[in-house]
Design a protein around this motif. Sequence first.
Motif, short mmCIF file in Angstrom:
data_model
loop_
_atom_site.label_atom_id
_atom_site.label_comp_id
_atom_site.label_asym_id
_atom_site.label_seq_id
_atom_site.Cartn_x
_atom_site.Cartn_y
_atom_site.Cartn_z
N LEU A 59 -28.11 18.13 21.46
CA LEU A 59 -27.56 16.79 21.64
C LEU A 59 -28.50 15.93 22.49
O LEU A 59 -28.98 16.38 23.53
CB LEU A 59 -26.18 16.86 22.29
N GLN A 60 -28.71 14.72 22.07
CA GLN A 60 -29.56 13.79 22.82
C GLN A 60 -28.91 13.38 24.14
O GLN A 60 -29.58 13.24 25.15
CB GLN A 60 -29.81 12.53 21.97
N ASP A 61 -27.60 13.18 24.10
CA ASP A 61 -26.86 12.70 25.27
C ASP A 61 -26.42 13.89 26.12
O ASP A 61 -25.50 14.63 25.76
CB ASP A 61 -25.65 11.89 24.81
N ARG A 62 -27.05 14.07 27.27
CA ARG A 62 -26.75 15.21 28.15
C ARG A 62 -25.33 15.13 28.73
O ARG A 62 -24.73 16.15 29.01
CB ARG A 62 -27.78 15.31 29.28
N SER A 63 -24.80 13.92 28.87
CA SER A 63 -23.44 13.80 29.41
C SER A 63 -22.42 14.32 28.40
O SER A 63 -21.42 14.93 28.78
CB SER A 63 -23.13 12.36 29.83
N ILE A 64 -22.65 14.08 27.12
CA ILE A 64 -21.76 14.62 26.09
C ILE A 64 -21.88 16.14 26.03
O ILE A 64 -20.88 16.86 25.98
CB ILE A 64 -22.04 13.99 24.71
N ARG A 100 -22.53 5.14 36.58
CA ARG A 100 -23.80 5.79 36.26
C ARG A 100 -23.57 7.25 35.87
O ARG A 100 -22.55 7.83 36.19
CB ARG A 100 -24.74 5.77 37.48
N GLU A 101 -24.58 7.83 35.23
CA GLU A 101 -24.57 9.26 34.97
C GLU A 101 -24.76 9.96 36.32
O GLU A 101 -25.48 9.46 37.19
CB GLU A 101 -25.70 9.65 34.01
#
Length: 154
Positions: free
Chosen positions: A35-40, A112-113
């Motif tokens: 996954l590109q989005d580390r938060s997901i 923010r992340e």
Amino acid sequence: MNQIGRPLYFLALTLWVGALWTIGGIVAPTLFSALQDRSIAGAIAGRLFSIAAWLGVGSACFLIIFQIIDAGGQAFKRASLWVVVLMLVLTLASLFGIQPLLAQLKAEAMPREVMESLVRDRFAAWHGVSSILYLIQCALGGALVVLETASGRR
């Protein structure tokens, strides 16, 4: 009870340790690489770790109760009982101590992340503690499988 209980015991043990190893060793790393989005990826992995923790709590309770019913007071002399107890303690510490703390740090970081915020260092430190506890659980789980399969108790 032994005809039904013993297979259920090994099933619970396999389910718990298998979930620990599969989620920690295969699923979470795959999420972060795919996954590109580390938060997901982190949110999905966190949910899976939580599910594995609750699975562990249920399995541990069954394993402890079964050992005590099966061996009576002798169960307290078995290493396998104490390994299960230690794994349960680590699971509960993570589930009720570290996971809520990580969630709180994520909330403090908003909008923010978390890794781009002022709480980054605290989050990284507690995430590291969580990872170490998880690795210890995985190692103890492996030791427990070896202990139980080598014990000859069937």
